[in-house]
Design an enzyme around this catalytic site. Structure first.
Site, PDB file in Angstrom:
ATOM      1  N   CYS A  45       0.833  -1.210   0.000  1.00  0.00           N
ATOM      2  CA  CYS A  45       0.000   0.000   0.000  1.00  0.00           C
ATOM      3  C   CYS A  45       0.863   1.254   0.000  1.00  0.00           C
ATOM      4  CB  CYS A  45      -0.925  -0.016   1.208  1.00  0.00           C
ATOM      5  SG  CYS A  45      -1.869   1.497   1.378  1.00  0.00           S
ATOM      6  N   CYS A  75      -1.483   1.680  -3.073  1.00  0.00           N
ATOM      7  CA  CYS A  75      -2.445   2.780  -2.909  1.00  0.00           C
ATOM      8  C   CYS A  75      -1.825   4.177  -2.905  1.00  0.00           C
ATOM      9  CB  CYS A  75      -3.215   2.634  -1.594  1.00  0.00           C
ATOM     10  SG  CYS A  75      -3.365   0.978  -0.938  1.00  0.00           S
ATOM     11  N   LYS A 115       0.216   5.303  -6.061  1.00  0.00           N
ATOM     12  CA  LYS A 115      -0.784   5.349  -7.138  1.00  0.00           C
ATOM     13  C   LYS A 115      -1.647   6.588  -7.024  1.00  0.00           C
ATOM     14  CE  LYS A 115      -4.735   3.679  -6.478  1.00  0.00           C
ATOM     15  NZ  LYS A 115      -5.711   2.683  -6.018  1.00  0.00           N
ATOM     16  N   TYR A 117      -9.275  -3.103 -11.544  1.00  0.00           N
ATOM     17  CA  TYR A 117      -9.181  -1.709 -11.122  1.00  0.00           C
ATOM     18  C   TYR A 117      -7.764  -1.164 -11.256  1.00  0.00           C
ATOM     19  CZ  TYR A 117      -7.188  -2.411  -6.371  1.00  0.00           C
ATOM     20  OH  TYR A 117      -6.369  -2.687  -5.307  1.00  0.00           O
ATOM     21  N   GLU A 177      -7.018   2.018 -13.552  1.00  0.00           N
ATOM     22  CA  GLU A 177      -6.480   3.232 -12.920  1.00  0.00           C
ATOM     23  C   GLU A 177      -5.210   3.693 -13.622  1.00  0.00           C
ATOM     24  OE1 GLU A 177      -8.041   2.602  -8.305  1.00  0.00           O
ATOM     25  OE2 GLU A 177      -6.061   1.908  -8.851  1.00  0.00           O
ATOM     26  N   HIS A 189     -26.689  21.937  -0.871  1.00  0.00           N
ATOM     27  CA  HIS A 189     -26.807  22.583  -2.170  1.00  0.00           C
ATOM     28  C   HIS A 189     -25.865  23.776  -2.293  1.00  0.00           C
ATOM     29  CE1 HIS A 189     -28.813  23.648  -5.871  1.00  0.00           C
ATOM     30  NE2 HIS A 189     -28.844  24.896  -5.451  1.00  0.00           N
ATOM     31  N   GLU A 197     -25.921  15.843  -3.551  1.00  0.00           N
ATOM     32  CA  GLU A 197     -27.310  16.106  -3.176  1.00  0.00           C
ATOM     33  C   GLU A 197     -28.270  15.273  -4.031  1.00  0.00           C
ATOM     34  OE1 GLU A 197     -29.126  19.970  -4.205  1.00  0.00           O
ATOM     35  OE2 GLU A 197     -27.251  20.476  -5.209  1.00  0.00           O
TER      36      GLU A 197
END
Ligand code: FAD
Length: 452
Positions: free
Chosen positions: A43, A48, A51, A178, A182, A435, A440
């Site tokens: 990682c 992770c 990356k 993934y 990526e 908002h 939302e």
């Protein structure tokens, strides 16, 4: 019988470091840990973290273009890999140091070398030292898997991509998962002519189909050349780079070819089977919910167990193990409703069941929305955000929440709390919108798009 340590951990990655730190620091156990490469594991060193920094680096080009639409007078002269890479190395050094400090402060003794298992209570270090421990924790993670084919020795994997000397002009990423997707987006964002070959019919297999299609469409619109139904049969290296011959007979030339076609547990030569530990077909360590193997003194956590290969899961497995064995609190990690993100461009955040998985289990209502978000719309982009709630028709519980949007990883962390708590569609509805925001839309989905 006395042992050198209460616990000896093999592997200084996400799971191993957490287990060692908690066992020693919180529960007072005498702990040793061996790491053969760099402290922090996949990682931190080659997963992770680097990356995500590459994702950030790759996004600035587009952001700088958009900034001009917002009135900024900018001149973008291109991306300097060498400059970025120097910063990346520095940051990884800093993080590795932080991991070492954490272990030192907790009183864990570390050994910078490979370790193997000799018997249920003994490990051997590469320098020949033998160490005994009441408990052994296997936290050796996984490594990239590259299939063998003519020329496969010329490919790189995610391990090497972080050490490129220079940015290639043209790159091929093979794989549809993934990590492959990526890196296709990362290189494309950095200005590389990027191609992605995947033998299946759509990238990101296993995720919600509509989201996969949405992501692939946007990746292509942003310049990634996705070739589905295509794999490499041969790779030849010559003075001009790598010539790839594909399953459909086509040929193309690339400066680098990166394989991201899955990962396998790092158990080769570890001595586990000889010590009596039951192993699975892929070489994974078979464990129960408490991460205990078939040998009662040996436990395993993280990717090596082939449960859910994500850092937060390895960390929780390591923590639960330490609390159970050394803290007198018998507990397991929780593998249900795990939120996760795919850092493609556009980004994908997901928790719970895909529409396909949910539909196979019972009657559902599906709520979707797709729209051009304010920020990039203003800059003249066609990018669309896509959001989906998969709702049980019977209980009204939100079974799955899927978001394809800028910062979807951040959004899904919070939506994940609601889904984990068993929120119903009506709970989402009675939550007041923030908002103006993208998220939302998740609380203003009025009519189902379809019922199945
Ligand atoms: P690892 O972190 O792999 O640590 C194992 C350690 O053991 C390594 O340091 C290795 O050198 C060491 N080791 C192996 N054998 C021995 C031995 N015999 N003796 C001594 N030491 C040994 N997860 C996410 O949650 N989010 C992401 O965005 C994400 N992105 C990723 C991107 C990439 C490119 C990759 C490859 C992975 C990514 N992951 C991500 C997955 C994540 O990195 C892993 O799930 C996680 O690191 C698993 O932790 P672990 O403790 O099981 O193993």
């Amino acid at each position: 019988m006395t042992f050198d340590y209460d616990l000896f951990v093999i592997g200084g990655g996400s799971g191993g470091v957490r287990a060692a730190r908690v066992a020693a620091g919180d529960h007072g156990a005498k702990v040793g840990l061996a790491e053969e490469f760099r402290m922090g594991g996949t990682c931190v060193i080659r997963g992770c973290v680097p990356k995500k920094l590459m994702v950030f680096a790759s996004e600035y080009g587009g952001m700088a273009e958009d900034a001009q639409a917002y009135g900024w007078d900018l001149e973008v002269k291109g991306f300097d890999w060498t400059r970025f890479h120097a910063g990346l190395e520095k940051e990884l050094d800093r993080l590795e140091g932080a991991y070492r400090n954490t272990l030192r402060n907790a009183g864990v003794q570390t050994f910078d070398q490979r370790a193997t298992v000799v018997d249920p209570h003994t490990v051997a270090l590469a320098d020949g030292t033998r160490i005994t421990a009441k408990h052994i924790l296997i936290a050796v993670g996984g490594r990239p898997f590259v299939p063998e084919f003519e020329g496969s020795e010329h490919v790189i994997t995610s391990n090497e991509i972080f050490h490129m000397k220079a940015l290639p002009k043209k790159a091929l990423i093979v794989g549809g998962g993934y990590i492959a997707s990526e890196f296709a987006c990362i290189l494309n964002g950095m200005g590389v002519d990027t191609h992605q070959y995947y033998r299946g019919n759509q990238i990101l297999r296993g995720f919600d189909d509509e989201c996969r299609n949405h992501i692939a469409t946007h990746m292509q619109a942003h310049g990634v050349h996705i070739h589905t139904g295509r794999d490499i049969v041969r790779l030849e290296k010559d003075g001009e780079g790598l010539l790839a011959t594909a399953t459909d007979g086509s040929t193309d030339r690339f400066d680098i070819v990166m394989y991201a076609t899955g990962r396998v547990p790092n158990t080769e030569g570890l001595g586990l089977a000889d010590a009596g530990v039951k192993m699975g077909l892929k070489g994974e360590v078979v464990v129960d919910d408490y991460s205990q193997t078939s040998v009662p003194s040996i436990f395993a956590v993280g990717d090596v167990t082939d449960r859910i290969a994500l850092t937060p899961i390895a960390i929780r497995e390591g923590h639960a193990f330490a609390d159970t064995v050394f803290g007198g609190q018998k507990r397991t990690a929780d593998w249900e409703l795990v939120p996760s993100a795919v850092f493609t461009q556009p980004e994908f955040g997901t928790v719970g069941l895909s529409e396909e998985e949910a539909a196979a289990k019972g009657a559902i209502e599906v709520y979707t929305t797709a729209f051009r978000p304010m920020q990039t719309l203003f800059a003249g982009r066609q990018d669309r955000v896509f959001m989906k709630l998969v709702v049980s028709a019977q209980t009204r519980v939100v079974l799955g929440c899927h978001i394809v949007a800028p910062h979807a990883g951040e959004m899904i962390q919070l939506a994940g709390v609601a889904v984990k708590m068993g929120a119903t569609k009506e709970d989402f509805d009675r939550t007041v919108a923030v908002h103006p925001s993208m998220s939302e839309e998740l609380v203003t989905l009025r009519k189902p798009t379809r019922k199945t």
